[in-house]
Design an enzyme around this catalytic site. Structure first.
Site, short mmCIF file in Angstrom:
data_model
loop_
_atom_site.label_atom_id
_atom_site.label_comp_id
_atom_site.label_asym_id
_atom_site.label_seq_id
_atom_site.Cartn_x
_atom_site.Cartn_y
_atom_site.Cartn_z
N ASP A 119 -2.63 -18.07 0.29
CA ASP A 119 -3.64 -18.64 -0.51
C ASP A 119 -4.36 -19.70 0.08
O ASP A 119 -5.58 -20.13 0.24
CB ASP A 119 -3.01 -18.98 -1.81
CG ASP A 119 -1.75 -19.73 -1.79
OD1 ASP A 119 -1.07 -19.84 -0.96
OD2 ASP A 119 -1.42 -20.28 -2.90
N ASP B 184 -6.42 -7.23 3.62
CA ASP B 184 -7.43 -6.54 3.05
C ASP B 184 -8.29 -7.61 2.29
O ASP B 184 -9.71 -7.71 2.64
CB ASP B 184 -7.06 -5.60 2.10
CG ASP B 184 -8.11 -4.66 1.60
OD1 ASP B 184 -8.77 -4.31 2.00
OD2 ASP B 184 -8.09 -4.59 0.04
N ASP C 11 -12.28 -9.12 4.24
CA ASP C 11 -13.37 -9.38 3.54
C ASP C 11 -13.94 -10.82 3.45
O ASP C 11 -15.26 -10.89 3.52
CB ASP C 11 -13.13 -8.60 2.19
CG ASP C 11 -13.43 -7.40 2.06
OD1 ASP C 11 -13.54 -6.47 2.86
OD2 ASP C 11 -13.97 -6.62 0.96
N LYS D 111 3.35 -15.11 1.84
CA LYS D 111 3.59 -16.21 0.64
C LYS D 111 5.13 -16.21 0.89
O LYS D 111 5.71 -15.61 -0.32
CB LYS D 111 2.89 -15.70 -0.39
CG LYS D 111 1.41 -15.68 -0.46
CD LYS D 111 0.90 -16.35 -1.74
CE LYS D 111 1.40 -16.73 -2.97
NZ LYS D 111 1.24 -18.20 -3.19
N TYR E 191 0.91 -0.97 0.02
CA TYR E 191 -0.02 -0.04 0.14
C TYR E 191 0.94 1.12 -0.01
O TYR E 191 0.32 2.18 -0.61
CB TYR E 191 -1.04 0.10 1.21
CG TYR E 191 -2.03 -0.68 0.93
CD1 TYR E 191 -2.15 -1.93 0.56
CD2 TYR E 191 -3.39 0.04 1.38
CE1 TYR E 191 -3.57 -2.45 0.57
CE2 TYR E 191 -4.61 -0.58 1.02
CZ TYR E 191 -4.71 -1.87 0.84
OH TYR E 191 -5.83 -2.56 0.71
C1 IPM Z 1 -10.55 -1.59 3.92
C2 IPM Z 1 -10.73 -0.60 2.47
C3 IPM Z 1 -9.70 0.16 2.18
C4 IPM Z 1 -8.25 -0.54 2.06
C5 IPM Z 1 -9.82 1.20 1.13
C6 IPM Z 1 -11.02 2.06 1.09
C7 IPM Z 1 -8.50 2.06 0.78
O1 IPM Z 1 -10.84 -1.80 1.55
O2 IPM Z 1 -10.49 -0.73 4.74
O3 IPM Z 1 -10.42 -2.60 3.98
O4 IPM Z 1 -8.12 -1.23 0.97
O5 IPM Z 1 -7.54 -0.68 2.93
MG MG Z 2 -10.85 -3.80 2.18
#
Ligand code: IPM
Ligand code: MG
Length: 367
Positions: free
Chosen positions: A224, A248, A252, A192, A142
């Site tokens: 993975d 990230d 999710d 990884k 990032y």
């Molecule tokens: C998260 C989001 C952020 C990230 C975005 C909005 C920059 O996806 O907080 O997971 O990628 O970190």
């Molecule tokens: Mg995210």
């Protein structure tokens, strides 16, 4: 003694409407539990860009550095898609994370009993699930340099750099081990190392830090395979520690296991300040959901539970955090559901505001 201070940044899309409900909860703790916060409010994201031409004004950044905790709603929206990278709403959030040095991002994935049917996985795979992902948040791909889109011969090349120092890995690993000590004493580190040197170093440093935590059972997975195991049998995990990008993705994935993205909070913590509290920002895992903004359809629970995490991690009010979490569970058990959780038989659809009011009523019932 001065009251603890809280900076509220509602942001864009559904951010402001979910934050309105959180304010009801904050007010309740002031009135009924004598926990009074000095609350200030400011702009972040697209709304800050509209007003100031930048997604985070320097004054707001300075305020965020001073308060005891920041509570953020969500940022972003289609209106800002064509803006230069440096002006996008997301940059406001990334600047907060980076300048406050919030290196440990705690993302719990918890399956609420009342919502176990909501997962796309079988109920027995997710019922009772309670795991914590610790995502490194201030480094890795990032932020690594070089980055950019460059000319190379007669074509362009897009470059981002995965970069981790030993001390960056060490400090986030320590946060994860500390959490594991307070939970079920199991930590799985994901990288990884089979293809990335940064992953090799990651594993080495985590093993080294682990020597300070002999009680914690440490394991390692390639990220993975970790994703695969998370969908196969998520209950094998307690705490997972991983880098910024894998974190990230995996968070999710873990959020969706629970069937309820609208329910999941997060805490981003940095080093302790002079008063002993960690630098901290709390925000829901969900985004700004511009498609449903302003319609009373948003689920305020993720943001409310983010405030519960603030009570626990910034203000040493674990019992009050439990109280709030139990109030949320009580309301779900009553069958109240915002628009994101409809579909089951026999549930009662409620608006964003009605959900907030019901949680306040459930809190009232606890005192
Ligand atoms: C998260 C989001 C952020 C990230 C975005 C909005 C920059 O996806 O907080 O997971 O990628 O970190
Ligand atoms: Mg995210």
């Amino acid at each position: 003694m001065t009251n603890p201070s809280l900076l509220i940044l509602p942001g864009d899309g559904i951010g402001p409407e979910v934050m309105t409900e959180v304010r009801k909860i904050i007010d309740w703790f002031g009135a009924k539990r004598d926990l009074v916060f000095d609350v200030s409010e400011d702009l972040v994201g697209g709304c800050a860009y509209d007003k100031h031409g930048t997604p985070l004004h320097d004054d707001t950044m300075a305020k965020a550095q001073e308060v005891d905790a920041v509570l953020l709603g969500a940022v972003g929206g289609p209106k800002y898609d064509s803006l230069d990278f440096s002006l996008k709403p997301e940059r406001g959030l990334l600047r907060l994370r980076k300048e406050m040095d919030l290196y440990a991002n705690l993302r719990p994935a918890q399956c609420f009993d009342a919502l176990a049917d909501f997962s796309s996985l079988k109920k027995d795979v997710v019922a009772g699930l309670d795991i914590m992902i610790v995502r490194e948040l201030t480094s890795g791909v990032y932020f690594g340099e070089p980055r950019g889109i460059f000319e190379e011969g007669n074509e362009r090349v897009g470059i981002n750099t995965q970069r981790y120092t030993e001390s960056e890995i060490d400090r986030v690993a320590r946060s994860a081990f500390e959490l594991a000590m307070r939970r079920n004493k199991k930590l799985c580190s994901m990288e990884k190392g089979n293809v990335m040197e940064s992953g090799v170093l990651w594993r080495e440093v985590v093993i080294e830090v682990g020597k300070d935590y002999p009680e914690v059972e440490l394991s390692h997975m390639y990220a993975d395979a970790g994703a695969m195991q998370l969908t196969r049998w998520p209950k094998q995990f307690d705490v997972i520690v991983t880098d910024n990008l894998f974190g990230d993705l995996l968070s999710d994935l873990a959020a969706m296991l629970t069937g309820s993205l609208g329910m999941l909070p997060s805490a981003s913590l940095g080093a302790p300040m002079e008063n002993g509290r960690p630098k901290a920002l709390y925000e829901p895992v969900h985004g700004s959901a511009p498609d449903i903004a302003g319609q009373g359809k948003a689920n305020p629970i993720a943001c409310i539970l983010s405030f519960a995490m603030a009570l626990r991690y910034s203000f040493d009010q674990g019992a009050e955090a439990d109280r709030l979490e139990q109030a949320v569970e009580a309301v779900l058990a009553q069958g109240l559901r915002t628009a994101d959780l409809l579909g089951e038989e026999g549930v009662t659809p409620v608006s964003t505001a009605e959900m907030g009011d019901a949680i306040v009523a459930a809190l009232d019932a606890t005192v």
